[in-house]
Design a protein around this motif. Structure first.
Motif, PDB file in Angstrom:
ATOM      1  N   MET A   1      -6.535   8.662   7.233  1.00 40.42           N
ATOM      2  CA  MET A   1      -6.073   8.428   5.866  1.00 40.42           C
ATOM      3  C   MET A   1      -5.371   7.080   5.765  1.00 40.42           C
ATOM      4  SD  MET A   1      -4.782  12.123   4.441  1.00 40.42           S
ATOM      5  CE  MET A   1      -3.859  12.653   5.873  1.00 40.42           C
ATOM      6  N   ILE A   2      -4.557   6.775   6.755  1.00 37.75           N
ATOM      7  CA  ILE A   2      -3.845   5.494   6.757  1.00 37.75           C
ATOM      8  C   ILE A   2      -4.831   4.347   6.945  1.00 37.75           C
ATOM      9  CG2 ILE A   2      -2.184   4.080   8.029  1.00 37.75           C
ATOM     10  CD1 ILE A   2      -0.577   6.692   8.473  1.00 37.75           C
ATOM     11  N   CYS A   3      -5.767   4.505   7.874  1.00 35.54           N
ATOM     12  CA  CYS A   3      -6.759   3.455   8.125  1.00 35.54           C
ATOM     13  C   CYS A   3      -7.618   3.189   6.889  1.00 35.54           C
ATOM     14  CB  CYS A   3      -7.649   3.830   9.308  1.00 35.54           C
ATOM     15  SG  CYS A   3      -6.808   3.732  10.900  1.00 35.54           S
ATOM     16  N   ASP A   4      -8.007   4.241   6.192  1.00 32.18           N
ATOM     17  CA  ASP A   4      -8.809   4.072   4.981  1.00 32.18           C
ATOM     18  C   ASP A   4      -8.047   3.282   3.921  1.00 32.18           C
ATOM     19  OD1 ASP A   4     -10.869   5.499   6.140  1.00 32.18           O
ATOM     20  OD2 ASP A   4     -10.422   7.373   5.085  1.00 32.18           O
ATOM     21  N   GLU A   5      -6.774   3.581   3.789  1.00 35.18           N
ATOM     22  CA  GLU A   5      -5.957   2.868   2.806  1.00 35.18           C
ATOM     23  C   GLU A   5      -5.761   1.407   3.223  1.00 35.18           C
ATOM     24  OE1 GLU A   5      -4.615   2.856  -0.885  1.00 35.18           O
ATOM     25  OE2 GLU A   5      -5.279   4.726   0.043  1.00 35.18           O
ATOM     26  N   VAL A   6      -5.557   1.156   4.509  1.00 32.76           N
ATOM     27  CA  VAL A   6      -5.432  -0.220   4.999  1.00 32.76           C
ATOM     28  C   VAL A   6      -6.736  -0.964   4.743  1.00 32.76           C
ATOM     29  CG1 VAL A   6      -5.230  -1.659   7.082  1.00 32.76           C
ATOM     30  CG2 VAL A   6      -3.648   0.245   6.726  1.00 32.76           C
ATOM     31  N   GLN A   7      -7.843  -0.325   5.049  1.00 33.95           N
ATOM     32  CA  GLN A   7      -9.153  -0.945   4.870  1.00 33.95           C
ATOM     33  C   GLN A   7      -9.390  -1.337   3.416  1.00 33.95           C
ATOM     34  OE1 GLN A   7     -11.077  -1.654   7.544  1.00 33.95           O
ATOM     35  NE2 GLN A   7     -12.459  -2.760   6.212  1.00 33.95           N
ATOM     36  N   SER A   8      -8.965  -0.488   2.486  1.00 34.68           N
ATOM     37  CA  SER A   8      -9.179  -0.784   1.072  1.00 34.68           C
ATOM     38  C   SER A   8      -8.318  -1.955   0.592  1.00 34.68           C
ATOM     39  CB  SER A   8      -8.902   0.452   0.222  1.00 34.68           C
ATOM     40  OG  SER A   8      -7.527   0.742   0.175  1.00 34.68           O
ATOM     41  N   ARG A   9      -7.269  -2.298   1.318  1.00 32.46           N
ATOM     42  CA  ARG A   9      -6.366  -3.395   0.931  1.00 32.46           C
ATOM     43  C   ARG A   9      -6.488  -4.595   1.865  1.00 32.46           C
ATOM     44  NH1 ARG A   9      -1.519  -0.715  -1.782  1.00 32.46           N
ATOM     45  NH2 ARG A   9      -2.209   1.415  -2.067  1.00 32.46           N
ATOM     46  N   ARG A  10      -7.452  -4.569   2.748  1.00 39.37           N
ATOM     47  CA  ARG A  10      -7.545  -5.572   3.804  1.00 39.37           C
ATOM     48  C   ARG A  10      -7.953  -6.959   3.305  1.00 39.37           C
ATOM     49  NH1 ARG A  10     -10.641  -4.827   9.564  1.00 39.37           N
ATOM     50  NH2 ARG A  10      -9.650  -6.612  10.527  1.00 39.37           N
ATOM     51  N   GLY A  11      -8.462  -7.068   2.115  1.00 39.38           N
ATOM     52  CA  GLY A  11      -8.911  -8.357   1.586  1.00 39.38           C
ATOM     53  C   GLY A  11      -7.818  -9.403   1.536  1.00 39.38           C
TER      54      GLY A  11
ATOM     55  N   GLY B   1      -5.530  -9.737   3.789  1.00 41.54           N
ATOM     56  CA  GLY B   1      -5.077  -9.964   5.156  1.00 41.54           C
ATOM     57  C   GLY B   1      -4.520  -8.675   5.735  1.00 41.54           C
ATOM     58  N   LEU B   2      -4.667  -8.519   7.018  1.00 41.55           N
ATOM     59  CA  LEU B   2      -4.279  -7.277   7.680  1.00 41.55           C
ATOM     60  C   LEU B   2      -2.773  -7.059   7.637  1.00 41.55           C
ATOM     61  CD1 LEU B   2      -5.649  -4.926   9.012  1.00 41.55           C
ATOM     62  CD2 LEU B   2      -5.507  -6.110  11.191  1.00 41.55           C
ATOM     63  N   LYS B   3      -1.999  -8.095   7.864  1.00 46.01           N
ATOM     64  CA  LYS B   3      -0.542  -7.943   7.863  1.00 46.01           C
ATOM     65  C   LYS B   3      -0.039  -7.511   6.484  1.00 46.01           C
ATOM     66  CE  LYS B   3       3.777 -10.000   9.149  1.00 46.01           C
ATOM     67  NZ  LYS B   3       4.455 -10.938   9.988  1.00 46.01           N
ATOM     68  N   THR B   4      -0.569  -8.141   5.443  1.00 44.94           N
ATOM     69  CA  THR B   4      -0.192  -7.767   4.082  1.00 44.94           C
ATOM     70  C   THR B   4      -0.607  -6.333   3.790  1.00 44.94           C
ATOM     71  OG1 THR B   4      -0.464 -10.059   3.382  1.00 44.94           O
ATOM     72  CG2 THR B   4      -0.445  -8.397   1.651  1.00 44.94           C
ATOM     73  N   ALA B   5      -1.778  -5.949   4.251  1.00 46.73           N
ATOM     74  CA  ALA B   5      -2.251  -4.577   4.051  1.00 46.73           C
ATOM     75  C   ALA B   5      -1.321  -3.577   4.737  1.00 46.73           C
ATOM     76  CB  ALA B   5      -3.678  -4.427   4.574  1.00 46.73           C
ATOM     77  N   PHE B   6      -0.868  -3.889   5.949  1.00 40.89           N
ATOM     78  CA  PHE B   6       0.063  -3.004   6.653  1.00 40.89           C
ATOM     79  C   PHE B   6       1.348  -2.822   5.840  1.00 40.89           C
ATOM     80  CE2 PHE B   6      -1.696  -4.276  11.085  1.00 40.89           C
ATOM     81  CZ  PHE B   6      -2.669  -3.295  11.005  1.00 40.89           C
ATOM     82  N   ILE B   7       1.862  -3.908   5.302  1.00 43.42           N
ATOM     83  CA  ILE B   7       3.111  -3.853   4.532  1.00 43.42           C
ATOM     84  C   ILE B   7       2.919  -3.004   3.276  1.00 43.42           C
ATOM     85  CG2 ILE B   7       4.711  -5.244   3.164  1.00 43.42           C
ATOM     86  CD1 ILE B   7       4.202  -7.512   5.267  1.00 43.42           C
ATOM     87  N   GLU B   8       1.821  -3.251   2.552  1.00 44.81           N
ATOM     88  CA  GLU B   8       1.571  -2.501   1.313  1.00 44.81           C
ATOM     89  C   GLU B   8       1.361  -1.010   1.573  1.00 44.81           C
ATOM     90  OE1 GLU B   8      -1.627  -4.250  -0.848  1.00 44.81           O
ATOM     91  OE2 GLU B   8      -0.526  -6.083  -1.263  1.00 44.81           O
ATOM     92  N   VAL B   9       0.614  -0.698   2.613  1.00 40.51           N
ATOM     93  CA  VAL B   9       0.350   0.703   2.936  1.00 40.51           C
ATOM     94  C   VAL B   9       1.628   1.392   3.399  1.00 40.51           C
ATOM     95  CG1 VAL B   9      -0.927   2.243   4.487  1.00 40.51           C
ATOM     96  CG2 VAL B   9      -2.105   0.354   3.359  1.00 40.51           C
ATOM     97  N   ALA B  10       2.456   0.687   4.140  1.00 42.16           N
ATOM     98  CA  ALA B  10       3.736   1.254   4.572  1.00 42.16           C
ATOM     99  C   ALA B  10       4.587   1.616   3.359  1.00 42.16           C
ATOM    100  CB  ALA B  10       4.478   0.269   5.477  1.00 42.16           C
ATOM    101  N   ARG B  11       4.643   0.711   2.384  1.00 42.20           N
ATOM    102  CA  ARG B  11       5.394   1.003   1.151  1.00 42.20           C
ATOM    103  C   ARG B  11       4.769   2.159   0.389  1.00 42.20           C
ATOM    104  NH1 ARG B  11       5.629  -4.977  -0.749  1.00 42.20           N
ATOM    105  NH2 ARG B  11       7.205  -5.773   0.652  1.00 42.20           N
ATOM    106  N   PHE B  12       3.453   2.145   0.297  1.00 45.27           N
ATOM    107  CA  PHE B  12       2.729   3.160  -0.459  1.00 45.27           C
ATOM    108  C   PHE B  12       2.987   4.568   0.091  1.00 45.27           C
ATOM    109  CE2 PHE B  12      -1.201   5.649  -1.120  1.00 45.27           C
ATOM    110  CZ  PHE B  12      -1.196   5.698  -2.503  1.00 45.27           C
ATOM    111  N   PHE B  13       2.926   4.701   1.413  1.00 46.80           N
ATOM    112  CA  PHE B  13       3.099   6.017   2.037  1.00 46.80           C
ATOM    113  C   PHE B  13       4.548   6.331   2.397  1.00 46.80           C
ATOM    114  CE2 PHE B  13      -1.515   5.669   3.423  1.00 46.80           C
ATOM    115  CZ  PHE B  13      -1.956   6.660   2.584  1.00 46.80           C
ATOM    116  N   GLY B  14       5.437   5.354   2.282  1.00 43.52           N
ATOM    117  CA  GLY B  14       6.831   5.577   2.660  1.00 43.52           C
ATOM    118  C   GLY B  14       7.018   5.619   4.163  1.00 43.52           C
ATOM    119  N   LEU B  15       6.226   4.837   4.875  1.00 43.41           N
ATOM    120  CA  LEU B  15       6.298   4.755   6.331  1.00 43.41           C
ATOM    121  C   LEU B  15       6.782   3.368   6.730  1.00 43.41           C
ATOM    122  CD1 LEU B  15       2.770   6.284   7.082  1.00 43.41           C
ATOM    123  CD2 LEU B  15       4.961   7.467   7.219  1.00 43.41           C
ATOM    124  N   THR B  16       7.047   3.196   8.005  1.00 48.11           N
ATOM    125  CA  THR B  16       7.390   1.865   8.489  1.00 48.11           C
ATOM    126  C   THR B  16       6.095   1.102   8.765  1.00 48.11           C
ATOM    127  OG1 THR B  16       7.405   2.512  10.823  1.00 48.11           O
ATOM    128  CG2 THR B  16       9.491   2.726   9.596  1.00 48.11           C
TER     129      THR B  16
END
Length: 118
Positions: free
Chosen positions: A34-44, A46-61
């Motif tokens: 689930m996390i990988c799918d969300e990162v993949q959808s935001r990867r355009g 950049g990967l680092k930005t996608a990690f940050i956005e997904v972390a905020r989205f899911f409430g994770l670090t």
């Protein structure tokens, strides 16, 4: 002679996933997927930005998201899994509604183009 493990007795290896009991590794896999799918959808962006956005989205670090991306998660609490699952389902429903709206707009434009040209 090989036999059936007592743990696997009565469970068909070809049974659909819904019929099989959920194991801890299945929960880890689903959580990470689930996390990988969300990162993949935001990867355009950049990967680092996608990690940050997904972390905020899911409430994770960000570190937790990165670990999931690399399939390094060892433990997942039930609350954490449920929260990620609920957010992922909500995100997919929102995307589905957005796509349905875009389809409606496109169909309306095409209908105007066909009817207006006569």
């Amino acid at each position: 002679m090989l036999g059936i493990s007592p743990k696997r007795a009565g469970i068909s290896p070809k049974a659909p996933p819904a019929e099989r009991p959920m194991s801890g590794s299945t929960i880890h896999e689903q959580f990470q997927d689930m996390i990988c799918d969300e990162v993949q959808s935001r990867r355009g962006q950049g990967l680092k930005t996608a990690f940050i956005e997904v972390a905020r989205f899911f409430g994770l670090t960000e570190r937790r998201v990165r670990a999931a991306w690399h399939h390094e998660i060892r433990t997942v609490s039930a609350d954490e899994w449920q929260a990620v699952r609920d957010r992922r389902v909500a995100a997919l429903r929102a995307r589905q509604a957005q796509i349905a709206h875009e389809i409606d707009l496109l169909a309306a434009r095409l209908d105007e183009g066909v009817g207006g040209g006569r």
